[in-house]
Write a protein that holds these residues in place. Structure first.
Motif, PDB file in Angstrom:
ATOM      1  N   GLY A  22       0.750  -1.359  -0.001  1.00 45.91           N
ATOM      2  CA  GLY A  22      -0.145  -0.016  -0.092  1.00 45.91           C
ATOM      3  C   GLY A  22       0.578   1.203  -0.004  1.00 45.91           C
ATOM      4  O   GLY A  22       0.225   2.469   0.305  1.00 45.91           O
ATOM      5  N   GLY A  23       2.010   1.231  -0.317  1.00 43.47           N
ATOM      6  CA  GLY A  23       2.758   2.359  -0.405  1.00 43.47           C
ATOM      7  C   GLY A  23       3.340   2.780   0.651  1.00 43.47           C
ATOM      8  O   GLY A  23       3.654   4.157   0.886  1.00 43.47           O
ATOM      9  N   ILE A  24       3.685   1.883   1.790  1.00 39.52           N
ATOM     10  CA  ILE A  24       3.881   2.328   3.380  1.00 39.52           C
ATOM     11  C   ILE A  24       5.305   1.677   3.386  1.00 39.52           C
ATOM     12  O   ILE A  24       5.540   0.660   3.001  1.00 39.52           O
ATOM     13  CB  ILE A  24       2.866   1.808   4.305  1.00 39.52           C
ATOM     14  N   VAL A 197      -2.071   1.402  16.024  1.00 37.01           N
ATOM     15  CA  VAL A 197      -2.618   2.919  15.789  1.00 37.01           C
ATOM     16  C   VAL A 197      -1.551   3.712  14.577  1.00 37.01           C
ATOM     17  O   VAL A 197      -2.088   4.108  13.648  1.00 37.01           O
ATOM     18  CB  VAL A 197      -2.323   3.620  16.913  1.00 37.01           C
ATOM     19  N   ALA A 198      -0.300   3.549  14.859  1.00 36.25           N
ATOM     20  CA  ALA A 198       0.487   4.085  13.723  1.00 36.25           C
ATOM     21  C   ALA A 198       0.372   3.606  12.375  1.00 36.25           C
ATOM     22  O   ALA A 198       0.258   4.160  11.200  1.00 36.25           O
ATOM     23  CB  ALA A 198       1.932   4.072  14.044  1.00 36.25           C
ATOM     24  N   THR A 199       0.207   2.262  12.246  1.00 35.34           N
ATOM     25  CA  THR A 199      -0.053   1.590  11.001  1.00 35.34           C
ATOM     26  C   THR A 199      -1.365   1.933  10.376  1.00 35.34           C
ATOM     27  O   THR A 199      -1.505   2.138   9.211  1.00 35.34           O
ATOM     28  CB  THR A 199       0.127   0.059  11.171  1.00 35.34           C
ATOM     29  N   ALA A 202      -1.096   5.318   9.089  1.00 36.83           N
ATOM     30  CA  ALA A 202      -0.429   5.045   7.744  1.00 36.83           C
ATOM     31  C   ALA A 202      -1.170   4.700   6.731  1.00 36.83           C
ATOM     32  O   ALA A 202      -1.230   5.225   5.478  1.00 36.83           O
ATOM     33  CB  ALA A 202       0.996   4.392   7.922  1.00 36.83           C
ATOM     34  N   GLU A 203      -1.904   3.539   6.708  1.00 36.95           N
ATOM     35  CA  GLU A 203      -2.723   3.278   5.797  1.00 36.95           C
ATOM     36  C   GLU A 203      -3.793   4.289   5.313  1.00 36.95           C
ATOM     37  O   GLU A 203      -4.108   4.217   4.174  1.00 36.95           O
ATOM     38  CB  GLU A 203      -3.581   1.706   6.384  1.00 36.95           C
ATOM     39  N   VAL A 205      -3.540   7.512   5.490  1.00 37.27           N
ATOM     40  CA  VAL A 205      -2.963   8.456   4.682  1.00 37.27           C
ATOM     41  C   VAL A 205      -2.664   8.032   3.283  1.00 37.27           C
ATOM     42  O   VAL A 205      -2.656   8.584   2.348  1.00 37.27           O
ATOM     43  CB  VAL A 205      -1.542   8.930   5.490  1.00 37.27           C
ATOM     44  N   ALA A 206      -2.024   6.903   3.258  1.00 38.39           N
ATOM     45  CA  ALA A 206      -1.629   6.163   2.054  1.00 38.39           C
ATOM     46  C   ALA A 206      -2.754   5.805   0.921  1.00 38.39           C
ATOM     47  O   ALA A 206      -2.397   5.576   0.128  1.00 38.39           O
ATOM     48  CB  ALA A 206      -0.613   4.950   2.232  1.00 38.39           C
ATOM     49  N   SER A 207      -3.730   5.820   1.377  1.00 36.94           N
ATOM     50  CA  SER A 207      -5.024   5.618   0.610  1.00 36.94           C
ATOM     51  C   SER A 207      -5.218   6.924  -0.289  1.00 36.94           C
ATOM     52  O   SER A 207      -5.981   6.713  -1.310  1.00 36.94           O
ATOM     53  CB  SER A 207      -6.051   5.299   1.332  1.00 36.94           C
ATOM     54  N   PHE A 208      -4.586   7.980  -0.120  1.00 33.61           N
ATOM     55  CA  PHE A 208      -4.863   9.103  -0.817  1.00 33.61           C
ATOM     56  C   PHE A 208      -3.877   9.118  -1.947  1.00 33.61           C
ATOM     57  O   PHE A 208      -2.752   8.537  -2.022  1.00 33.61           O
ATOM     58  CB  PHE A 208      -4.769  10.512  -0.027  1.00 33.61           C
TER      59      PHE A 208
END
Length: 268
Positions: A22-24, A197-199, A202-203, A205-208
């Motif tokens: 997912g780009g993370i 929570v951090a993951t 990240a998921e 934010v990475a959806s954009f």
């Protein structure tokens, strides 16, 4: 979220990087026996990890291995050179902050434990921050007869003046809960929930769209850091919108979905 590849940087041991779906990507400081203090090898490791993430990661999560997040720059290490003048320049602690600030990916720090001096600078230079309730954040420099050269200005630019003054002048450490109340981090959570929570953040934010994230990050640093006058700030917002129209089809596609009644990422 599972790892898709492990980086050669893992062989360096002091900094680990893994690329997730997912780009993370995740960058982990790995000197737990030194409370993840930043010696030259660790600073070089961060620079190389950031280079590796460039162009492939929308979001980078930074955290520490062991009980500490980062105890700052390793003051016990002498003047060590890599033999590469450009790499030496980029791995100076001030330069590392600029590498993070100018990186196209959104950087989230997951503050798992102690963050002192330069460790608190990392919190302030990150775009978003989640801290464990149990984290201990502070600036010990006044005890050495010093003003915190990086951590002080970083805090003064990001949090309220009296809160920054408390950290600079008392050398007292605050916990994650207080850091969230002061706006030093976005949220504080129990240590056992920090990674999840951090993951999840990240998921989300990475959806954009990657281009929208990169240019939104630029705008967040530009306003009010460089532009504080209303008219100029609004003009810069229009400039960013123009850049996004020219660089990505995401805006037109998103408006099309909205007009047709479809949901865009992030909509409830």
């Amino acid at each position: 979220m599972s790892a898709t590849a492990a980086s050669p940087a893992q062989t360096e041991q002091v900094v680990l990087v893994e690329h997730l779906t997912g780009g993370i990507s995740r960058i982990t400081f790995n000197r737990p026996h030194k409370r993840n203090a930043m010696n030259r090898a660790a600073r070089v490791g961060i620079v190389r990890a950031l280079d590796e993430c460039r162009g492939r990661s929308k979001v980078i999560v930074m955290t520490g291995n062991g009980p500490a997040f980062c105890a700052g720059v390793d003051l016990k290490e002498g003047d060590v050179s890599t033999g590469d003048a450009e790499l030496d320049r980029r791995s100076e602690w001030t330069a590392v902050q600029e590498e993070i600030r100018s990186h196209p990916a959104v950087v989230i720090v997951a503050v798992n434990g102690t963050a002192l001096g330069g460790g608190s600078t990392l919190i302030n230079v990150a775009d978003l921050a989640i801290a464990a309730n149990e984290a201990r954040i502070g600036m010990p420099e006044i005890g050495f007869g010093l003003y915190p050269t990086l951590a002080g200005p970083a805090a003064q630019l990001r949090i309220k003046p009296k809160h920054a003054a408390w950290l600079v002048l008392t050398a007292e450490r605050i916990d994650g809960i207080t850091a969230a109340e002061w706006g030093l981090v976005n949220r504080a959570v129990p240590r056992e929930e920090l990674d999840a929570v951090a993951t999840a953040l990240a998921e989300r934010v990475a959806s954009f769209d990657a281009t929208a994230l990169e240019w939104s990050k630029k705008a967040l640093w530009k306003i009010p850091g460089e532009i504080s006058e209303w008219t100029h700030a609004i003009a810069y917002g229009h400039e960013i919108a123009g850049e996004l129209r020219s660089r990505s089809s995401a805006l037109s596609e998103g408006l099309g979905r909205f007009r047709s009644g479809e949901r865009n990422p992030g909509q409830g």
